[in-house]
Write a protein that holds these residues in place. Structure first.
Motif, mmCIF file in Angstrom:
data_model
loop_
_atom_site.group_PDB
_atom_site.id
_atom_site.type_symbol
_atom_site.label_atom_id
_atom_site.label_comp_id
_atom_site.label_asym_id
_atom_site.label_seq_id
_atom_site.Cartn_x
_atom_site.Cartn_y
_atom_site.Cartn_z
ATOM 1 N N HIS A 299 -32.874 -3.266 0.619
ATOM 2 C CA HIS A 299 -33.680 -4.465 0.874
ATOM 3 C C HIS A 299 -34.982 -4.079 1.575
ATOM 4 O O HIS A 299 -34.971 -3.548 2.681
ATOM 5 C CB HIS A 299 -32.887 -5.471 1.719
ATOM 6 N N VAL A 300 -36.092 -4.371 0.898
ATOM 7 C CA VAL A 300 -37.412 -3.978 1.432
ATOM 8 C C VAL A 300 -37.696 -4.676 2.766
ATOM 9 O O VAL A 300 -38.109 -4.046 3.750
ATOM 10 C CB VAL A 300 -38.519 -4.303 0.403
ATOM 11 N N GLU B 162 -41.274 0.659 -5.654
ATOM 12 C CA GLU B 162 -41.843 0.579 -4.294
ATOM 13 C C GLU B 162 -42.514 1.885 -3.869
ATOM 14 O O GLU B 162 -43.259 1.903 -2.906
ATOM 15 C CB GLU B 162 -40.766 0.176 -3.287
ATOM 16 N N ARG C 165 -26.866 -10.185 -8.421
ATOM 17 C CA ARG C 165 -27.828 -9.810 -7.392
ATOM 18 C C ARG C 165 -27.355 -10.334 -6.036
ATOM 19 O O ARG C 165 -26.747 -11.414 -5.953
ATOM 20 C CB ARG C 165 -29.158 -10.476 -7.765
ATOM 21 N N VAL D 37 -43.417 -15.245 -7.657
ATOM 22 C CA VAL D 37 -42.219 -15.889 -7.091
ATOM 23 C C VAL D 37 -42.252 -17.371 -7.473
ATOM 24 O O VAL D 37 -41.222 -17.967 -7.811
ATOM 25 C CB VAL D 37 -42.190 -15.700 -5.554
ATOM 26 N N PHE E 188 -39.669 -15.225 6.372
ATOM 27 C CA PHE E 188 -39.474 -14.500 5.112
ATOM 28 C C PHE E 188 -40.755 -13.825 4.615
ATOM 29 O O PHE E 188 -40.776 -13.278 3.514
ATOM 30 C CB PHE E 188 -38.900 -15.437 4.048
ATOM 31 N N GLU F 49 -47.041 -6.201 2.289
ATOM 32 C CA GLU F 49 -46.499 -6.586 0.968
ATOM 33 C C GLU F 49 -47.026 -5.626 -0.096
ATOM 34 O O GLU F 49 -48.222 -5.299 -0.120
ATOM 35 C CB GLU F 49 -46.957 -8.027 0.688
HETATM 36 O O1 G4F Z 1 -36.367 -9.978 -4.248
HETATM 37 P P1 G4F Z 1 -37.103 -9.165 -3.276
HETATM 38 O O2 G4F Z 1 -36.528 -9.077 -1.901
HETATM 39 O O3 G4F Z 1 -37.315 -7.738 -3.940
HETATM 40 P P2 G4F Z 1 -38.334 -6.525 -3.642
HETATM 41 O O4 G4F Z 1 -38.776 -6.520 -2.233
HETATM 42 O O5 G4F Z 1 -39.400 -6.551 -4.678
HETATM 43 O O6 G4F Z 1 -37.388 -5.257 -3.843
HETATM 44 C C1 G4F Z 1 -36.459 -5.140 -4.908
HETATM 45 O O7 G4F Z 1 -37.038 -4.498 -6.012
HETATM 46 C C2 G4F Z 1 -37.467 -3.145 -5.756
HETATM 47 C C3 G4F Z 1 -38.114 -2.585 -7.016
HETATM 48 O O8 G4F Z 1 -37.164 -2.369 -7.982
HETATM 49 C C4 G4F Z 1 -36.274 -2.317 -5.320
HETATM 50 F F1 G4F Z 1 -36.644 -1.047 -5.105
HETATM 51 C C5 G4F Z 1 -35.662 -2.929 -4.074
HETATM 52 O O9 G4F Z 1 -34.499 -2.194 -3.729
HETATM 53 C C6 G4F Z 1 -35.263 -4.354 -4.386
HETATM 54 O O10 G4F Z 1 -34.247 -4.335 -5.363
HETATM 55 O O11 G4F Z 1 -38.595 -9.741 -3.093
HETATM 56 C C7 G4F Z 1 -39.437 -9.938 -4.209
HETATM 57 C C8 G4F Z 1 -40.705 -10.629 -3.745
HETATM 58 C C9 G4F Z 1 -41.368 -9.962 -2.535
HETATM 59 O O12 G4F Z 1 -42.752 -9.946 -2.753
HETATM 60 C C10 G4F Z 1 -41.048 -10.879 -1.360
HETATM 61 O O13 G4F Z 1 -42.002 -10.851 -0.320
HETATM 62 O O14 G4F Z 1 -40.370 -11.950 -3.286
HETATM 63 C C11 G4F Z 1 -41.052 -12.213 -2.076
HETATM 64 N N1 G4F Z 1 -40.339 -13.273 -1.368
HETATM 65 C C12 G4F Z 1 -40.842 -14.503 -1.083
HETATM 66 N N2 G4F Z 1 -39.944 -15.232 -0.406
HETATM 67 C C13 G4F Z 1 -39.096 -13.202 -0.867
HETATM 68 C C14 G4F Z 1 -38.839 -14.433 -0.260
HETATM 69 N N3 G4F Z 1 -38.174 -12.204 -0.897
HETATM 70 C C15 G4F Z 1 -36.959 -12.452 -0.321
HETATM 71 N N4 G4F Z 1 -36.024 -11.486 -0.370
HETATM 72 N N5 G4F Z 1 -36.674 -13.651 0.295
HETATM 73 C C16 G4F Z 1 -37.583 -14.682 0.356
HETATM 74 O O15 G4F Z 1 -37.313 -15.748 0.909
#
Ligand code: G4F
Length: 329
Positions: A91-92, A133, A190, A257, A282, A287
């Motif tokens: 989790h980033v 990433e 997921r 998103v 969040f 970013e």
């Molecule tokens: O779903 P995310 O947490 O995924 P992220 O950070 O892109 O990372 C995933 O993909 C990577 C590439 O394959 C992997 F290496 C990593 O292990 C993981 O599987 O967030 C996606 C986007 C981000 O920009 C984040 O800032 O969504 C944005 N976001 C907006 N609101 C949110 C939220 N992310 C999360 N987790 N929760 C929110 O409420």
């Protein structure tokens, strides 16, 4: 004789899909599991509860990436032809809170495995699940295998180290070691704290009257989102080639998103405008931007192409959440 595979991270989204894929190809599959206070292995329950499979063609072994002695024992016992290294702190956002754990699991954990690969025979094929990433805030769009690394978070730094070490061990010791540079890949399996699942589940909960609204971070954020089933196929293909190489696995499409929100809420029959709130909790301190992959090498060399579209995936994830909630889950 059946090929043997060892998967670190078998209880995760990718590990569970990969285990299914390899079992369907008649592999003997060994999975590394961590000791936790709960036996949370729901993604592979359907495999471990099947007496035709469990302890016949699927075996689980306790070990930690931080414990080389136990890991070596698992490798000795399972004698794999192929190792798929998927485990790590993935989790980033959380990597900003626990950077040392992230580095230890994701970077040093990979190094420990590579050291073991070096000591064993060079016949073991090794796949490292790297990440988009590593590119962080790139200057090139879309990114391919030659794009410079510019990670912008602890997770990306850990993955960059693990990716480079995989290259170093391949080039220095002649290991059959590949990096799959994986862009975001999702599914109904997921974790709930990743944004696609959170949104699809949130839409289903609001539809069922279990929640009034959904809080998110930056909804303008853009990602290249594919389906995990397609990406595990790429992992397997990478290890079936004559020579070890790195491959980008991506769809080549960027979506925000907000587009995930629109697609999921419309699939649930809801007007998204009424239900989304922003919460600074969040938002990330830093970013990644415009991570969009060029998978032409995987397409040309491996014949790999994603089958799922973005819309099909988000709609199917939303329908699945609606079904789960109707079953009280
Ligand atoms: O779903 P995310 O947490 O995924 P992220 O950070 O892109 O990372 C995933 O993909 C990577 C590439 O394959 C992997 F290496 C990593 O292990 C993981 O599987 O967030 C996606 C986007 C981000 O920009 C984040 O800032 O969504 C944005 N976001 C907006 N609101 C949110 C939220 N992310 C999360 N987790 N929760 C929110 O409420």
């Amino acid at each position: 004789m059946a090929k043997r595979a060892l998967i670190t991270g078998i209880t995760g989204q990718d590990g569970s899909f990969l285990a299914e894929l390899l079992l369907a190809k008649d592999y003997e599959v060994h999975g590394v599991v961590r000791r936790t206070s709960t036996l949370e292995r729901t993604r592979i329950d359907h495999l471990t509860s099947n007496p035709e499979i469990y302890n016949k063609s699927l075996f689980l072994h306790y070990a930690e990436l931080s414990e080389p002695i136990a890991l070596r024992r698992v490798i000795d016992k399972s004698a794999p032809d192929e190792v798929y290294h998927l485990a790590g702190q993935s989790h980033v956002g959380i990597s900003f809170e626990i950077p040392e754990t992230t580095l230890d699991m994701t970077a040093t954990g990979t190094l420990r495995l590579l050291e073991m690969m070096r000591d064993y025979s060079t016949q073991i094929r090794f796949f490292h699940a790297s990440s988009s990433e590593i590119f962080g805030r790139p200057d090139h769009f879309p990114q391919n295998e030659t794009c410079p690394f510019k990670p912008v978070n602890p997770y990306g730094c850990a993955k960059a180290y693990a990716t480079l070490m995989t290259d170093v061990y391949r080039e220095t010791y002649g290991l059959f070691a590949c990096n799959g540079i994986l862009y975001n890949h999702e599914s109904q399996r997921r974790g709930e704290n990743f944004v696609t699942r959170k949104i699809c589940r949130g839409a289903a909960q609001i539809k069922a009257g279990l929640k009034d609204y959904l809080t998110l971070g930056d909804v303008t954020s853009l990602r290249d989102w594919g389906h995990a089933e397609d990406y595990v196929q790429g992992m397997w293909l990478a290890l079936q080639q004559d020579a070890p190489e790195n491959y980008v696995f991506a769809t080549g499409e960027l979506h925000s998103v907000d587009e995930v929100v629109q697609t999921a809420f419309i699939a649930a029959g809801l007007d998204p405008k009424k239900f989304i709130r922003q919460d600074p909790r969040f938002m990330r301190p830093s970013e990644s931007t415009r991570l969009v992959g060029d998978a032409s090498k995987a397409k040309n060399k491996l014949g790999w192409a994603p089958k799922w579209t973005f819309t099909e995936m988000i709609e199917s994830m939303t329908r699945h959440e609606i079904k789960l909630i109707s079953q009280g889950k």
